[in-house]
Design a protein around this motif. Structure first.
Motif, PDB file in Angstrom:
ATOM      1  N   UNK A 225       0.818  -1.219   0.000  1.00 46.36           N
ATOM      2  CA  UNK A 225       0.000   0.000   0.000  1.00 46.36           C
ATOM      3  C   UNK A 225       0.853   1.271   0.000  1.00 46.36           C
ATOM      4  N   UNK A 226       0.221   2.372  -0.398  1.00 48.81           N
ATOM      5  CA  UNK A 226       0.842   3.691  -0.345  1.00 48.81           C
ATOM      6  C   UNK A 226       0.485   4.326   1.004  1.00 48.81           C
ATOM      7  N   UNK A 227       1.492   4.813   1.719  1.00 48.93           N
ATOM      8  CA  UNK A 227       1.300   5.394   3.045  1.00 48.93           C
ATOM      9  C   UNK A 227       1.262   6.922   2.933  1.00 48.93           C
ATOM     10  N   UNK A 228       0.281   7.524   3.626  1.00 43.24           N
ATOM     11  CA  UNK A 228       0.120   8.972   3.585  1.00 43.24           C
ATOM     12  C   UNK A 228       0.153   9.539   5.008  1.00 43.24           C
ATOM     13  N   UNK A 229       0.931  10.607   5.175  1.00 41.27           N
ATOM     14  CA  UNK A 229       0.952  11.413   6.391  1.00 41.27           C
ATOM     15  C   UNK A 229       1.560  10.703   7.606  1.00 41.27           C
ATOM     16  N   UNK A 230       2.276   9.627   7.395  1.00 41.88           N
ATOM     17  CA  UNK A 230       2.919   8.949   8.519  1.00 41.88           C
ATOM     18  C   UNK A 230       4.326   9.510   8.708  1.00 41.88           C
ATOM     19  N   UNK A 231       4.658   9.842   9.950  1.00 38.79           N
ATOM     20  CA  UNK A 231       5.991  10.319  10.281  1.00 38.79           C
ATOM     21  C   UNK A 231       6.365   9.831  11.677  1.00 38.79           C
ATOM     22  N   UNK A 232       7.665   9.810  11.920  1.00 37.63           N
ATOM     23  CA  UNK A 232       8.158   9.506  13.262  1.00 37.63           C
ATOM     24  C   UNK A 232       7.751   8.145  13.756  1.00 37.63           C
ATOM     25  N   UNK A 233       7.316   8.133  15.041  1.00 37.48           N
ATOM     26  CA  UNK A 233       6.990   6.849  15.671  1.00 37.48           C
ATOM     27  C   UNK A 233       5.742   6.220  15.071  1.00 37.48           C
ATOM     28  N   UNK A 251      -1.210  -7.320  -0.038  1.00 36.69           N
ATOM     29  CA  UNK A 251      -1.276  -6.969  -1.456  1.00 36.69           C
ATOM     30  C   UNK A 251      -2.637  -6.380  -1.833  1.00 36.69           C
ATOM     31  N   UNK A 252      -3.665  -6.708  -1.049  1.00 29.14           N
ATOM     32  CA  UNK A 252      -4.996  -6.197  -1.347  1.00 29.14           C
ATOM     33  C   UNK A 252      -5.261  -4.806  -0.802  1.00 29.14           C
ATOM     34  N   UNK A 253      -4.305  -4.211  -0.073  1.00 31.07           N
ATOM     35  CA  UNK A 253      -4.479  -2.864   0.465  1.00 31.07           C
ATOM     36  C   UNK A 253      -3.946  -1.863  -0.552  1.00 31.07           C
ATOM     37  N   UNK A 254      -4.736  -0.896  -0.887  1.00 27.78           N
ATOM     38  CA  UNK A 254      -4.340   0.109  -1.874  1.00 27.78           C
ATOM     39  C   UNK A 254      -3.646   1.298  -1.222  1.00 27.78           C
ATOM     40  N   UNK A 255      -4.272   1.924  -0.212  1.00 24.54           N
ATOM     41  CA  UNK A 255      -3.719   3.107   0.435  1.00 24.54           C
ATOM     42  C   UNK A 255      -4.057   3.090   1.925  1.00 24.54           C
ATOM     43  N   UNK A 256      -3.187   3.726   2.707  1.00 21.94           N
ATOM     44  CA  UNK A 256      -3.416   3.868   4.142  1.00 21.94           C
ATOM     45  C   UNK A 256      -3.128   5.325   4.522  1.00 21.94           C
ATOM     46  N   UNK A 272      -9.210  -0.601   0.287  1.00 21.02           N
ATOM     47  CA  UNK A 272      -8.870  -1.916  -0.237  1.00 21.02           C
ATOM     48  C   UNK A 272      -9.099  -1.950  -1.746  1.00 21.02           C
ATOM     49  N   UNK A 273      -8.416  -2.835  -2.411  1.00 20.23           N
ATOM     50  CA  UNK A 273      -8.565  -2.983  -3.865  1.00 20.23           C
ATOM     51  C   UNK A 273      -9.925  -3.539  -4.259  1.00 20.23           C
ATOM     52  N   UNK A 274     -10.625  -4.194  -3.337  1.00 20.21           N
ATOM     53  CA  UNK A 274     -11.942  -4.763  -3.648  1.00 20.21           C
ATOM     54  C   UNK A 274     -13.077  -3.774  -3.391  1.00 20.21           C
ATOM     55  N   UNK A 275     -12.765  -2.493  -3.047  1.00 20.63           N
ATOM     56  CA  UNK A 275     -13.796  -1.477  -2.873  1.00 20.63           C
ATOM     57  C   UNK A 275     -14.181  -1.203  -1.436  1.00 20.63           C
ATOM     58  N   UNK A 276     -13.673  -1.974  -0.494  1.00 18.73           N
ATOM     59  CA  UNK A 276     -14.018  -1.757   0.908  1.00 18.73           C
ATOM     60  C   UNK A 276     -13.134  -0.661   1.519  1.00 18.73           C
ATOM     61  N   UNK A 277     -13.704   0.022   2.550  1.00 23.81           N
ATOM     62  CA  UNK A 277     -12.939   0.970   3.351  1.00 23.81           C
ATOM     63  C   UNK A 277     -12.883   0.458   4.788  1.00 23.81           C
ATOM     64  N   UNK A 278     -11.758   0.722   5.460  1.00 26.47           N
ATOM     65  CA  UNK A 278     -11.557   0.217   6.818  1.00 26.47           C
ATOM     66  C   UNK A 278     -11.063   1.362   7.689  1.00 26.47           C
ATOM     67  N   UNK A 279     -11.695   1.498   8.842  1.00 24.87           N
ATOM     68  CA  UNK A 279     -11.216   2.407   9.881  1.00 24.87           C
ATOM     69  C   UNK A 279     -10.660   1.537  11.006  1.00 24.87           C
ATOM     70  N   UNK A 280      -9.406   1.794  11.408  1.00 22.13           N
ATOM     71  CA  UNK A 280      -8.765   0.915  12.379  1.00 22.13           C
ATOM     72  C   UNK A 280      -7.753   1.682  13.206  1.00 22.13           C
ATOM     73  N   UNK A 281      -7.102   0.960  14.091  1.00 22.21           N
ATOM     74  CA  UNK A 281      -6.029   1.479  14.944  1.00 22.21           C
ATOM     75  C   UNK A 281      -4.731   0.831  14.471  1.00 22.21           C
ATOM     76  N   UNK A 282      -3.701   1.641  14.180  1.00 24.22           N
ATOM     77  CA  UNK A 282      -2.470   1.045  13.625  1.00 24.22           C
ATOM     78  C   UNK A 282      -1.759   0.142  14.623  1.00 24.22           C
ATOM     79  N   UNK A 283      -2.116   0.208  15.899  1.00 22.14           N
ATOM     80  CA  UNK A 283      -1.489  -0.659  16.895  1.00 22.14           C
ATOM     81  C   UNK A 283      -2.078  -2.071  16.874  1.00 22.14           C
ATOM     82  N   UNK A 284      -3.325  -2.218  16.397  1.00 19.21           N
ATOM     83  CA  UNK A 284      -3.986  -3.533  16.401  1.00 19.21           C
ATOM     84  C   UNK A 284      -4.376  -4.009  15.009  1.00 19.21           C
TER      85      UNK A 284
END
Length: 365
Positions: A225-233, A251-256, A272-284
């Protein structure tokens, strides 16, 4: 000759036997008077001694003998079963220590001659350089760091130095260089896996599993996936989570996108590449995303919407009030973490102070 002597001896015996028979016949024909036994014994003794003496004498001149009464004997043939005369065997050469040392010396001389020919001829030149395992770095960059090439001598190629030079590349995890005689050098490169990409204007740079960004190696985003706005820790922790996600799911993740809010500084938004969107916590996200395929089967193929994995696990179809509320909160949130905004504000204050000091010095002059 022995054969001739035997024949002559047989003739003499036959002659004596014939004379004896004639005497006996003459004695019996006179026969009126009886012979005196004493005389008979005397005559017999004389005849015996005469025969013995005649047999002992060497054969005299040839006498006429009836050839029909003589039995001729052919000379005895040699026995067929008599052992053949054995051929004399040649003595075998005995292998001694001297022979061993001589053979060893000849072998060493041959090897030295072969080595001299190899070193002096073009057979010792590098003809092929085989590079394998590299995807992020090019063959040309690897060959440049070898510091030797085709046409150089095989024995003069410094493989240790070449290994150190290639290992300094940020994308290289391990490298092995071996000579394949007579004129090939194999370079096997093991790269760090790209788990994501970061965008810079129109270019994309790989993000490696060790959280290093390959600046200067622009490439087309592939199976990450392409990562946006992530910096530091946040960046380091997101890369750590991506390492734990199964490759086929990653491989199925398009952007984060990193989408912190006042209530959650660890929230992310995934496409996701299949059209779904996911809201999550990067720690879990690493624990929950490994069950994504089973979640997708439960949702059903035609269904698409928003999957909320930030706290629990729920599916919000597009068009529902819950989905619209969550998405509105995502896009209204700041795109950077609060501490990054504070750092940027502090840097701005420092720049403003420095500019004020410069203006004051110019006014004094």
């Amino acid at each position: 000759m022995n054969g001739r002597s035997d024949v002559e001896e047989m003739k003499q015996k036959l002659k004596r036997s014939r004379a004896s028979r004639e005497r006996l016949a003459a004695g019996s024909s006179s026969g009126d008077a009886k012979e005196d036994p004493g005389e008979d014994r005397t005559a017999h003794s004389a005849t015996f001694h005469q025969e013995k003496s005649e047999g002992a004498r060497p054969p005299g001149p040839h006498h006429d003998v009836d050839e029909e009464e003589i039995e001729t004997y052919a000379p005895k043939e040699k026995h067929r079963d008599a052992p053949k005369k054995q051929r004399r065997k040649r003595p075998r050469l005995k292998f001694t220590r001297t022979h061993f040392y001589l053979m060893l010396l000849m072998l060493l001389v041959s090897l030295v001659g072969l080595l001299i020919w190899y070193v002096a001829s073009s057979a010792s030149e590098v003809k092929n350089i085989e590079i394998s395992g590299n995807q992020l770095i090019s063959d040309e960059e690897v060959e440049e760091r070898l510091q030797f090439g085709t046409g150089d001598r095989m024995f003069s190629a410094n493989l240790s130095r070449a290994t150190e030079n290639i290992a300094m590349l940020p994308a290289v995890e391990e490298v092995e260089i071996e000579r394949e005689w007579w004129n090939t050098i194999n370079v096997s490169v093991t790269e760090y896996q790209a788990v994501g990409y970061v965008a810079n204007n129109s270019d994309y740079y790989p993000v490696l599993e060790n959280a290093q960004v390959l600046r200067g190696y622009p490439s087309t985003p592939g199976s990450a996936p392409i990562l946006h706005y992530f910096e530091g820790r946040e960046f380091d922790r997101m890369v750590e989570s991506l390492n734990d996600i199964e490759p086929d799911i990653r491989e199925g993740i398009s952007e984060i996108y990193y989408r912190p809010s006042e209530n959650s500084s660890t929230r992310i938004h995934m496409f996701m590449n299949d059209g779904q969107e996911i809201v999550a916590d990067y720690r879990t996200i690493n624990e929950k995303m490994n069950y994504y395929l089973s979640m997708r089967e439960e949702i059903g193929d035609p269904q698409s919407g928003l999957i909320d994995l930030e706290i629990g696990s729920s599916f919000l179809p597009y068009g529902s009030d819950e989905a619209m509320e969550v998405k509105a909160g995502i896009y209204e949130a700041p795109v950077q973490a609060p501490y990054i905004e504070e750092v940027n504000q502090a840097l701005g204050d420092v720049k403003e102070s420095l500019s004020n000091i410069g203006e004051a010095e110019d006014g004094e002059e």
